[in-house]
Design an enzyme around this catalytic site. Structure first.
Site, PDB file in Angstrom:
ATOM      1  N   GLU A 156      -5.439   5.239   4.138  1.00 33.23           N
ATOM      2  CA  GLU A 156      -4.291   5.320   4.674  1.00 33.23           C
ATOM      3  C   GLU A 156      -3.831   6.701   5.426  1.00 33.23           C
ATOM      4  O   GLU A 156      -2.816   7.352   4.908  1.00 33.23           O
ATOM      5  CB  GLU A 156      -3.111   4.976   3.957  1.00 33.23           C
ATOM      6  CG  GLU A 156      -3.022   3.349   3.323  1.00 33.23           C
ATOM      7  CD  GLU A 156      -2.055   2.947   2.223  1.00 33.23           C
ATOM      8  OE1 GLU A 156      -1.339   4.023   1.901  1.00 33.23           O
ATOM      9  OE2 GLU A 156      -2.211   1.774   1.974  1.00 33.23           O
ATOM     10  N   GLU A 353      -6.240  -3.416   0.431  1.00 35.18           N
ATOM     11  CA  GLU A 353      -5.167  -3.519  -0.537  1.00 35.18           C
ATOM     12  C   GLU A 353      -4.120  -4.493  -0.128  1.00 35.18           C
ATOM     13  O   GLU A 353      -3.681  -4.901   1.117  1.00 35.18           O
ATOM     14  CB  GLU A 353      -4.505  -1.895  -0.335  1.00 35.18           C
ATOM     15  CG  GLU A 353      -5.016  -0.924  -1.064  1.00 35.18           C
ATOM     16  CD  GLU A 353      -4.045   0.288  -0.885  1.00 35.18           C
ATOM     17  OE1 GLU A 353      -3.069   0.298  -0.885  1.00 35.18           O
ATOM     18  OE2 GLU A 353      -4.835   1.492  -1.053  1.00 35.18           O
TER      19      GLU A 353
HETATM   20  O1  IFM Z   1      -0.320   3.059  -4.505  1.00 39.14           O
HETATM   21  C1  IFM Z   1      -0.198   2.725  -3.315  1.00 39.14           C
HETATM   22  C2  IFM Z   1      -1.760   3.284  -2.845  1.00 39.14           C
HETATM   23  O2  IFM Z   1      -2.051   4.581  -3.328  1.00 39.14           O
HETATM   24  C3  IFM Z   1      -1.901   3.328  -1.267  1.00 39.14           C
HETATM   25  N1  IFM Z   1      -1.351   2.230  -0.555  1.00 39.14           N
HETATM   26  C4  IFM Z   1      -0.058   1.700  -1.034  1.00 39.14           C
HETATM   27  C5  IFM Z   1      -0.018   1.586  -2.602  1.00 39.14           C
HETATM   28  C6  IFM Z   1       1.302   1.035  -3.006  1.00 39.14           C
HETATM   29  O3  IFM Z   1       2.299   1.756  -2.765  1.00 39.14           O
END
Ligand code: IFM
Length: 448
Positions: A156, A353
């Site tokens: 990210e 994710e």
């Molecule tokens: O916890 C975070 C992660 O580190 C990166 N993506 C989003 C998740 C939830 O906010």
């Protein structure tokens, strides 16, 4: 009953080093920007920090058991760059334990915990940090490449740039506004350089994890549509277009990164190196309008966007998680078909994710943690992935964020994303109902 996926589809779980490891000073580890940031008053809810986090550093064997016994194929974790600077002993043990449990390690090289000494030298605003990440990648490949064959470069870059460099909500808290764009370019360059190192080191598969979400204009007004388009460029396409089609999405971004034409062309050649998979992190869509004079936009997103920018977020009408995030599973189908349509050469996608924070109470008298809303969330989002596959998008895997409750950055420990509950006093782990549901879903797949 359970959504079904094609044979070979890979189920997994995700975590990141800073959010779980703790052991802030073990192995002579020097501070990361998150150690510095969390030590500053007022940066994290309730003044929490991650010096101990959930103590994964000492409890990793138990945590790997919770992951492996769910039957997942892949475990995505990340390396702490400052820890690796003083050796890979912990990761040697971790990787061996993951492999012995029959799970494929899919580590992320960089998930936001930059060594503080590099931040002191300019952090991601300094072009040299890209080369430093490539050197660090080479060290990982040399020490772990005999056992780790599948890699994710950076996590990210958009959130790291926006929250950490443009705003002040995450480390390093620079607040540079649009002046943060060089930090985006340098992370993208680091990604491209890391891909070269991983290829030379014989990696089996290489990908990146980008956060993506549909950006919806609040209405048909052309100003709202233009505002949403610019917001989508800055949050989604600035981080995907260079990788997937070798260019930036608009001139404002090109001007902002401040790299001259010939150099930019050379950089983009590095950044656009072909990938084996493209990781998508999805949580919620965003709705945007052109700012209306006198209207208060505070509190719509988890972070406030400063006044004076040509876009403002407005609430999406939807049910919400306990973190206040809109629950819109169809947004995941939407972003996947958008990626397929935008990029003719899109590699197979892995959802690296997806998950939700609900403020789950600890085990009740029956010893169980009941989290029906997380089960409903995951079920709906997995069906949204199945819809995208049905619509012709190649999706090869899905990883839940997160394997286990952890440190949710500036929101601290209230926000629980895990399939496994962690008691904040004792750090005892308890499998939630969603853990059992995910295990049963994986077991219910027809694998041939
Ligand atoms: O916890 C975070 C992660 O580190 C990166 N993506 C989003 C998740 C939830 O906010």
């Amino acid at each position: 009953m359970y959504p079904q996926f094609p044979p070979g589809f890979r189920f997994g779980m995700s975590t990141s080093a800073y959010q779980i490891e703790g052991a802030a000073d073990a192995d002579g580890k020097k501070p990361s920007i998150w150690d510095t940031f969390t030590a500053r008053p007022g940066t994290v809810r309730h003044g929490e920090h991650a010096r101990v986090a959930i103590d994964h550093y000492h409890r990793y064997a138990e945590d790997v058991r919770h992951i492996a016994e769910a039957g997942v194929h892949d475990y995505r974790f990340s390396f702490s760059w400052p820890r690796v600077q003083s050796g890979t002993g912990f990761y040697d043990r971790l990787v061996d334990t993951i492999l012995a449990a029959g799970v494929r390690p899919v580590p992320t090289i960089y998930h936001w915990d930059l060594p503080q000494e590099l931040e002191d030298a300019g952090g991601w605003m300094n072009r040299d940090t890209a080369q430093r990440l490539a050197d660090y990648t080479a060290m990982l490949v040399e020490r772990l490449g005999d056992r780790v064959r599948d890699w994710i470069t950076l996590n990210e870059m958009s959130v790291h740039t926006l929250y950490g460099y443009a705003l002040t909500d995450h480390a390093p808290g620079r607040g540079l506004g649009l002046g943060a764009l060089p930090a985006a370019h340098h992370q993208l360059l680091a990604h491209g350089l890391a891909v070269q190192v991983l290829r030379a080191g014989g990696a089996r598969s290489v990908g990146v994890a980008n956060q993506h979400f549909p950006v919806l204009p609040a209405g048909d007004d052309p100003d709202d549509v233009a505002a949403a388009g610019l917001f989508a460029d800055l949050t989604n396409w600035t981080f995907a277009d260079p990788i997937l089609r070798g260019e930036y999405p608009n001139e404002l971004v090109v001007a902002g990164i401040g790299v001259d034409g010939a150099q930019l062309a050379r950089d983009l050649e590095v950044i656009r190196a072909p990938l084996d998979f493209y990781g998508v992190n999805y949580y919620e869509p965003t709705m945007i309008e052109a700012p209306r004079a006198g209207k208060d936009y505070a509190g719509v997103l988890e972070v406030d966007i400063p006044d004076g920018l040509p876009f403002s977020p407005v609430p999406v009408k939807a049910e919400r998680t306990d973190f206040g995030w809109a629950i819109v599973p169809s947004g995941l189908t939407g972003i996947l078909t958008t990626l397929r349509d935008r990029y003719p050469h899109l590699p197979p996608v892995v959802i690296t994710e997806n998950g939700a924070s609900f403020h789950d109470a600890g085990p009740g008298p029956d010893g169980r943690v009941h989290d029906p809303r997380r089960i409903a969330f995951l079920d709906a989002h997995l069906r949204a992935v199945a819809d995208a596959i049905e619509a012709g998008v190649r999706v090869d895997g899905y990883y839940v964020w997160s394997a286990i409750d952890n440190f949710e950055w500036a929101a601290g420990y209230d926000e629980r994303f895990g399939l496994v509950h962690v008691d904040r006093e004792t750090l005892a782990r308890t499998r939630k109902d969603s853990w059992y549901w995910y295990r049963d879903l994986i077991a219910a797949q027809t694998r041939s």
